[in-house]
Every structure is written in C-alpha cells, then in structure tokens.
Enzyme design. Sequence first.
Site, mmCIF file in Angstrom:
data_model
loop_
_atom_site.group_PDB
_atom_site.id
_atom_site.type_symbol
_atom_site.label_atom_id
_atom_site.label_comp_id
_atom_site.label_asym_id
_atom_site.label_seq_id
_atom_site.Cartn_x
_atom_site.Cartn_y
_atom_site.Cartn_z
ATOM 1 N N SER A 143 -3.846 1.583 -7.045
ATOM 2 C CA SER A 143 -4.141 0.275 -6.484
ATOM 3 C C SER A 143 -5.586 -0.056 -6.834
ATOM 4 O O SER A 143 -6.355 0.843 -7.194
ATOM 5 C CB SER A 143 -3.984 0.373 -4.955
ATOM 6 O OG SER A 143 -4.521 -0.761 -4.319
ATOM 7 N N TYR A 156 -5.329 4.245 3.345
ATOM 8 C CA TYR A 156 -4.762 3.803 2.061
ATOM 9 C C TYR A 156 -5.753 4.069 0.938
ATOM 10 O O TYR A 156 -5.377 4.517 -0.149
ATOM 11 C CB TYR A 156 -4.418 2.315 2.166
ATOM 12 C CG TYR A 156 -3.619 1.775 1.001
ATOM 13 C CD1 TYR A 156 -2.270 2.100 0.834
ATOM 14 C CD2 TYR A 156 -4.188 0.898 0.081
ATOM 15 C CE1 TYR A 156 -1.530 1.582 -0.230
ATOM 16 C CE2 TYR A 156 -3.461 0.377 -0.979
ATOM 17 C CZ TYR A 156 -2.129 0.715 -1.130
ATOM 18 O OH TYR A 156 -1.400 0.193 -2.177
ATOM 19 N N LYS A 160 -4.905 6.370 -2.290
ATOM 20 C CA LYS A 160 -4.922 5.886 -3.678
ATOM 21 C C LYS A 160 -6.072 6.482 -4.492
ATOM 22 O O LYS A 160 -5.907 6.714 -5.691
ATOM 23 C CB LYS A 160 -4.933 4.357 -3.698
ATOM 24 C CG LYS A 160 -3.657 3.722 -3.104
ATOM 25 C CD LYS A 160 -2.362 4.231 -3.768
ATOM 26 C CE LYS A 160 -1.140 3.420 -3.365
ATOM 27 N NZ LYS A 160 0.117 3.965 -3.920
HETATM 28 N N1 LIG Z 1 2.178 -5.012 -3.461
HETATM 29 C C1 LIG Z 1 0.942 -4.909 -3.915
HETATM 30 O O1 LIG Z 1 0.195 -5.903 -4.044
HETATM 31 C C2 LIG Z 1 0.399 -3.583 -4.305
HETATM 32 C C3 LIG Z 1 -0.943 -3.503 -4.748
HETATM 33 C C4 LIG Z 1 -1.446 -2.277 -5.148
HETATM 34 C C5 LIG Z 1 -0.634 -1.146 -5.117
HETATM 35 N N2 LIG Z 1 0.658 -1.237 -4.663
HETATM 36 C C6 LIG Z 1 1.458 -0.031 -4.659
HETATM 37 O O2 LIG Z 1 2.693 -0.309 -5.317
HETATM 38 C C7 LIG Z 1 3.738 0.475 -4.744
HETATM 39 C C8 LIG Z 1 4.892 -0.430 -4.294
HETATM 40 O O3 LIG Z 1 4.382 -1.362 -3.326
HETATM 41 P P1 LIG Z 1 5.272 -2.532 -2.712
HETATM 42 O O4 LIG Z 1 4.322 -3.596 -2.339
HETATM 43 O O5 LIG Z 1 6.448 -2.832 -3.564
HETATM 44 O O6 LIG Z 1 5.768 -1.825 -1.346
HETATM 45 P P2 LIG Z 1 7.023 -2.176 -0.397
HETATM 46 O O7 LIG Z 1 7.447 -3.575 -0.585
HETATM 47 O O8 LIG Z 1 6.610 -1.743 0.976
HETATM 48 O O9 LIG Z 1 8.176 -1.213 -0.946
HETATM 49 C C9 LIG Z 1 8.020 0.182 -0.861
HETATM 50 C C10 LIG Z 1 9.244 0.889 -1.402
HETATM 51 O O10 LIG Z 1 9.043 2.312 -1.263
HETATM 52 C C11 LIG Z 1 10.094 2.875 -0.450
HETATM 53 N N3 LIG Z 1 9.499 3.992 0.286
HETATM 54 C C12 LIG Z 1 8.483 3.956 1.174
HETATM 55 N N4 LIG Z 1 8.203 5.195 1.633
HETATM 56 C C13 LIG Z 1 9.055 6.038 0.996
HETATM 57 C C14 LIG Z 1 9.265 7.437 1.044
HETATM 58 N N5 LIG Z 1 8.546 8.239 1.853
HETATM 59 N N6 LIG Z 1 10.225 7.979 0.253
HETATM 60 C C15 LIG Z 1 10.966 7.190 -0.574
HETATM 61 N N7 LIG Z 1 10.821 5.862 -0.640
HETATM 62 C C16 LIG Z 1 9.873 5.283 0.136
HETATM 63 C C17 LIG Z 1 10.587 1.694 0.395
HETATM 64 O O11 LIG Z 1 11.918 1.829 0.827
HETATM 65 P P3 LIG Z 1 12.291 2.501 2.261
HETATM 66 O O12 LIG Z 1 11.308 1.968 3.264
HETATM 67 O O13 LIG Z 1 13.700 2.107 2.488
HETATM 68 O O14 LIG Z 1 12.151 3.980 2.011
HETATM 69 C C18 LIG Z 1 10.518 0.560 -0.626
HETATM 70 O O15 LIG Z 1 11.633 0.617 -1.495
HETATM 71 C C19 LIG Z 1 3.090 1.255 -3.603
HETATM 72 O O16 LIG Z 1 2.705 2.532 -4.044
HETATM 73 C C20 LIG Z 1 1.853 0.435 -3.271
HETATM 74 O O17 LIG Z 1 0.853 1.204 -2.653
HETATM 75 C C21 LIG Z 1 1.172 -2.423 -4.259
#
Ligand SMILES: NC(=O)c1ccc[n+]([C@@H]2O[C@H](COP(=O)([O-])OP(=O)(O)OC[C@H]3O[C@@H](n4cnc5c(N)ncnc54)[C@H](OP(=O)(O)O)[C@@H]3O)[C@@H](O)[C@H]2O)c1
Length: 239
Positions: A143, A156, A160
């Site tokens: 991130s 967080y 990260k």
């Molecule tokens: N969105 C952003 O702007 C952003 C920015 C920087 C970095 N990121 C990173 O990108 C990645 C995806 O983010 P996102 O925004 O798409 O998050 P999200 O919408 O919260 O989706 C997270 C996904 O991970 C699954 N998950 C969570 N904990 C888990 C576990 N312990 N085991 C297996 N599956 C798990 C969730 O499904 P369940 O809850 O059903 O398990 C869901 O499918 C993350 O690593 C986040 O830190 C995101």
Amino acid sequence: MPDRKLIVLTGCTRGIGRALAERFAADGHTVCGCSRKEEALNELRAVFKPPHRFLRADVTREADVDRWADGVFQQSGVPDVLIHNAGLINDRAPLWEVPAAKCDAVVAASVGGAAALARHFLPRMIDAAKRDGKNRTVVVFSSGWGRSASAGVAPYNAAKFGVEGLTKALAKDLEEAAPGRFCAVPFSPGVVETDMTRRNWGEEAASYPDPADFARRAVPYLLGLTPQQTGESLTVPEA
Ligand SMILES: NC(=O)c1ccc[n+]([C@@H]2O[C@H](COP(=O)([O-])OP(=O)(O)OC[C@H]3O[C@@H](n4cnc5c(N)ncnc54)[C@H](OP(=O)(O)O)[C@@H]3O)[C@@H](O)[C@H]2O)c1
C-alpha cells in the site's frame, strides 16, 4: 489467446481480489482463489466454473493454507503466479485505542498470510521452476501506507511496512534458491474504491477508480513482470 497461466489469489470474493479474478479469467487464465466466507465463494463458483476453483481458507490459519495448497497442486498444478491480496485495515484510531486482537489480526492477514503462502506454495514452485525453466511471479499486496505513515492507521502501517520487508527478503531467498527464475515484489494498488476504502474513508472513496478499472491496468502489468524486477517496490500504472 495468451499463454494460459495458473493464478493463485487470496481474498478473491470482493474488491480488488474479485476484480482481478474476473479479469484473469476473462483473459483466459485459470484462477484458484480463497477467502473466508463460503456464501461469497459459492457465488463465485456459480459464475466461474472449473478449471477455476475457489476454496474457503483463512490465510491466518496454517491448516487452512496447507489444505488449500494441497488442493491446488492436486487439481490444478503448480502456480505460475502467486498473489497475496487478502488484507484487513483497522478502523481509524490512535494506536493506544486499537484493541489488541484487531492489531494482531491486521498484521496477521498481510504479513502472516504472506509467510504462510510461502511455506505452502513456494517449495513446489521452486522445484517446478528448476525443472521446467519457466519464470514465476509472487506478488504481495502492499500500500502507499507500506511506504509512508499516517495517524490512525498504525497497525495497517506496521502490516504493510512488514509486507515490504518480508517480500524484499523473500526475493533474495528465491534468488538463492532458483537464480533468475522468480520475480517477488511488494505491490501497491494505489487507492481503489472497495469495502475497505468505503469503510475507512466514507464518501471520499467514490472519487477513486473502481476495482474493474484497477484490474484492467494491473493484470497486464503483473503478467509482464520479469525476474529483473525482483525485490522492487512496485505500484500499479496510472490510468
Ligand atoms: N482498496 C484500496 O484502496 C487499497 C489501497 C492499498 C492497498 N490495498 C490492499 O489491497 C488488498 C485488497 O484490498 P480491498 O480494498 O480489495 O479489500 P476488501 O474489499 O476488504 O477485500 C478483502 C478481500 O480479502 C478477503 N480476506 C480478508 N481477510 C482474509 C483472510 N484472513 N483470509 C482469506 N481472505 C481474507 C475478503 O473476503 P472475506 O472477508 O470473505 O474473507 C475479501 O475477499 C489488501 O491487501 C489491501 O490492504 C487496498
């Protein structure tokens, strides 16, 4: 049709992971995904039939990752690309107000999950790379908050920044184990409108790209990575 790759992807049911699964599948690749909720996985299974496979596994549980990896090897083979996307963020609060269990869960999902994937997938991927001479890729979701700090997100930030260090060291381990065969990188997706950003940023989240737009830029970029880039901190290309 491109060379069909086997993609292993954590956190495939929502947000960025779901959009990546859709895009990889649409481009002719095979996706083996996991997340924690059976209902959401069933919905994916109804849309993406075999050879795509979606199994319930919590990346913070060693036994789950072990069982999932066994299933992938038996049913689908050795992955070409391993993507650790699953992650959690804490609700914004100063570090001293974040409950211990939440703090631990945030670090466990990103850092512990990446380490568990390494233990259960990489030995077979290293053997295969030595045998078949094909390059393989490991992507761990970082991130902007893996590279700079902000108030309210200390757990967080820790998770990260941990991903960055773990993945750079992993790149060196892989270079020793199978020289010139692996690209392992911490990867920042920029800001994407998902449940995670909506929960943390409220209405402001809507001003960022949606997951499909992110995946359109990310998929060709990730598939184009080469072992020369291993260990670099990378960011998705701009629109
Ligand atoms: N969105 C952003 O702007 C952003 C920015 C920087 C970095 N990121 C990173 O990108 C990645 C995806 O983010 P996102 O925004 O798409 O998050 P999200 O919408 O919260 O989706 C997270 C996904 O991970 C699954 N998950 C969570 N904990 C888990 C576990 N312990 N085991 C297996 N599956 C798990 C969730 O499904 P369940 O809850 O059903 O398990 C869901 O499918 C993350 O690593 C986040 O830190 C995101």
